[in-house]
Design an enzyme around this catalytic site. Structure first.
Site, short mmCIF file in Angstrom:
data_model
loop_
_atom_site.label_atom_id
_atom_site.label_comp_id
_atom_site.label_asym_id
_atom_site.label_seq_id
_atom_site.Cartn_x
_atom_site.Cartn_y
_atom_site.Cartn_z
N GLY A 178 0.92 -1.20 0.10
CA GLY A 178 -0.01 -0.01 0.01
C GLY A 178 0.74 1.11 -0.08
O GLY A 178 2.13 1.07 0.13
N ASP A 197 -3.66 -13.06 3.89
CA ASP A 197 -4.90 -12.38 4.08
C ASP A 197 -4.78 -12.15 5.43
O ASP A 197 -4.68 -13.38 6.46
CB ASP A 197 -5.92 -13.25 3.80
CG ASP A 197 -7.42 -12.99 4.15
OD1 ASP A 197 -7.57 -12.00 4.71
OD2 ASP A 197 -8.47 -13.72 3.66
N ALA A 212 -5.66 -2.94 5.77
CA ALA A 212 -6.96 -2.29 6.20
C ALA A 212 -7.79 -2.25 5.27
O ALA A 212 -7.59 -2.25 3.86
CB ALA A 212 -6.84 -1.00 6.78
N THR A 258 -9.94 0.30 3.29
CA THR A 258 -10.11 1.62 3.35
C THR A 258 -11.22 2.41 2.72
O THR A 258 -11.14 3.56 2.70
CB THR A 258 -8.60 2.33 2.95
OG1 THR A 258 -8.39 1.65 1.65
CG2 THR A 258 -7.49 1.76 4.13
N TYR A 280 -2.04 1.38 12.57
CA TYR A 280 -2.32 2.49 12.29
C TYR A 280 -3.86 2.83 12.41
O TYR A 280 -4.66 1.75 11.94
CB TYR A 280 -1.81 3.16 10.83
CG TYR A 280 -0.40 2.84 10.60
CD1 TYR A 280 0.28 4.06 11.19
CD2 TYR A 280 0.19 1.78 10.00
CE1 TYR A 280 1.76 3.92 11.07
CE2 TYR A 280 1.65 1.84 9.98
CZ TYR A 280 2.38 2.84 10.72
OH TYR A 280 3.72 2.92 10.49
N THR A 293 -7.08 6.16 12.63
CA THR A 293 -7.53 7.08 11.65
C THR A 293 -8.43 8.28 12.47
O THR A 293 -8.85 8.03 13.50
CB THR A 293 -8.68 6.50 10.60
OG1 THR A 293 -9.22 7.64 9.87
CG2 THR A 293 -9.61 5.71 11.28
N ASP A 294 -8.33 9.45 11.77
CA ASP A 294 -9.30 10.57 12.45
C ASP A 294 -10.72 10.14 12.33
O ASP A 294 -11.69 10.78 13.10
CB ASP A 294 -9.06 11.90 11.82
CG ASP A 294 -9.35 11.76 10.05
OD1 ASP A 294 -8.73 10.91 9.74
OD2 ASP A 294 -9.93 12.50 9.59
N TYR A 318 -16.67 2.66 8.60
CA TYR A 318 -15.40 2.72 8.51
C TYR A 318 -14.64 3.15 9.71
O TYR A 318 -13.85 2.34 10.42
CB TYR A 318 -14.78 3.41 7.56
CG TYR A 318 -13.17 3.85 7.25
CD1 TYR A 318 -12.44 2.63 7.09
CD2 TYR A 318 -12.80 5.19 7.74
CE1 TYR A 318 -11.04 2.91 7.24
CE2 TYR A 318 -11.51 5.12 7.67
CZ TYR A 318 -10.64 4.17 7.49
OH TYR A 318 -9.22 4.39 7.60
N LYS A 358 -12.63 0.63 12.80
CA LYS A 358 -11.20 1.03 13.08
C LYS A 358 -11.05 1.27 14.40
O LYS A 358 -10.17 0.64 15.11
CB LYS A 358 -10.91 2.38 12.10
CG LYS A 358 -10.54 2.27 10.84
CD LYS A 358 -9.49 1.43 10.36
CE LYS A 358 -7.88 1.94 10.62
NZ LYS A 358 -7.07 1.06 10.32
#
Length: 280
Positions: free
Chosen positions: A13, A39, A61, A63, A100, A102-103, A126, A130
């Site tokens: 990625g 996977d 992820a 995404t 990682y 996310t906002d 999403y 997360k």
């Protein structure tokens, strides 16, 4: 002395490509694990990857923010269940994990930058997946570091900046929302910071973004000013473009916690964006 082995999950990625190069420059032996041969939702694949490594970095992820609204089970399987299993396997084998997030774990309604202590309240499937991944990793009992990121861009992926440049080439006017505020964050800076976390095996939850804040419209204006051709740029509101998944309007991060661990100030988003545009 044998090289340390870093397993990078989701290793092809945008961020993972940058991170792999940084790890190799630092002397790590990097093992890349990604679809189709790997996977993350396959327990045996996970176990083999973790057992063969000294540190595990999870860039894998689901995404597709809008796609997660109709594929919530798949998003949850990849972003939550698999992360919890990764943590359990890492705990049993004594491995440290960098993950990682996310906002999108926040609803964006706060009138100041978000600190790590602020209560999450995701608006989308999403974001929910997360957040569930963060909590399952924490509950696993492994040694982990979670970096929440926002508005990432870099030379190895399709993102807001590449989409802007493509729209600029079409020759017509470009409309960009001016009510979503955050910081475009270069994968080069994320990789540099991640390397610090790996080297020191830092644990806990941290927010990371390039310094400063801007609306999506401000970012577009900054980019278009540096193009040889003129682009007609118009303001619009998020509400003007309904999408399957709701977006947080305030994505600003308070990065003081992670800044205290770093040797130098976090670069401004403008400086990193200038560097990125010059390399194109």
């Amino acid at each position: 002395m044998a090289k340390q082995i870093a397993a990078v999950l989701g290793g092809r990625g945008m961020l993972a490509t940058e991170l792999t190069a940084a790890l190799r420059r630092q002397g790590f032996d990097v093992q890349i694990h990604d679809l189709p041969e790997f996977d993350i939702s396959n327990v045996e694949h996970l176990r083999q990857a973790v057992d063969a490594a000294d540190v595990v970095i999870n860039c894998a992820a689901f995404t597709n923010v809008d796609g997660a609204e109709s594929q919530s089970e798949l998003a949850h399987r990849v972003n939550a269940e698999a992360v919890g299993r990764l943590g359990e396997i890492a705990r049993k084998s004594g491995k440290w994990v960098l993950h990682y997030s996310t906002d999108f774990v926040f609803d964006g309604r706060l009138d100041r930058p978000y600190a790590e202590t602020d209560a999450p309240n995701p608006l989308s499937q999403y974001g929910k997946s997360k957040l569930a991944g963060e909590r399952l990793l924490e509950a696993s009992g492994c040694a982990y570091c979670i970096l929440r990121l926002q508005w990432t861009y870099g030379p190895n992926g399709n993102h807001f900046i590449t989409k802007l440049l493509k729209r600029a080439q079409s020759g017509g006017p470009v409309s960009v929302v001016d009510d979503q505020v955050g910081a475009p964050t270069a994968t080069a800076e994320v990789a540099k910071t991640s390397l610090k976390m790996v080297e020191k095996r830092i644990t806990g939850l941290y927010h990371f973004a390039n310094a400063g804040y801007a609306s999506r419209y401000d970012v577009a204006a900054f980019v278009f000013e540096r193009l040889p051709q003129r682009v007609a740029l118009n303001r619009c509101r998020t509400a003007d473009y309904p999408a399957p998944a709701a977006r947080p309007l305030n994505s600003r991060f308070d990065c003081r916690k992670i800044q205290a661990l770093l040797d130098e100030p976090i670069k401004s988003w403008q400086e990193s964006m200038e560097q990125y545009l010059r390399q194109l």
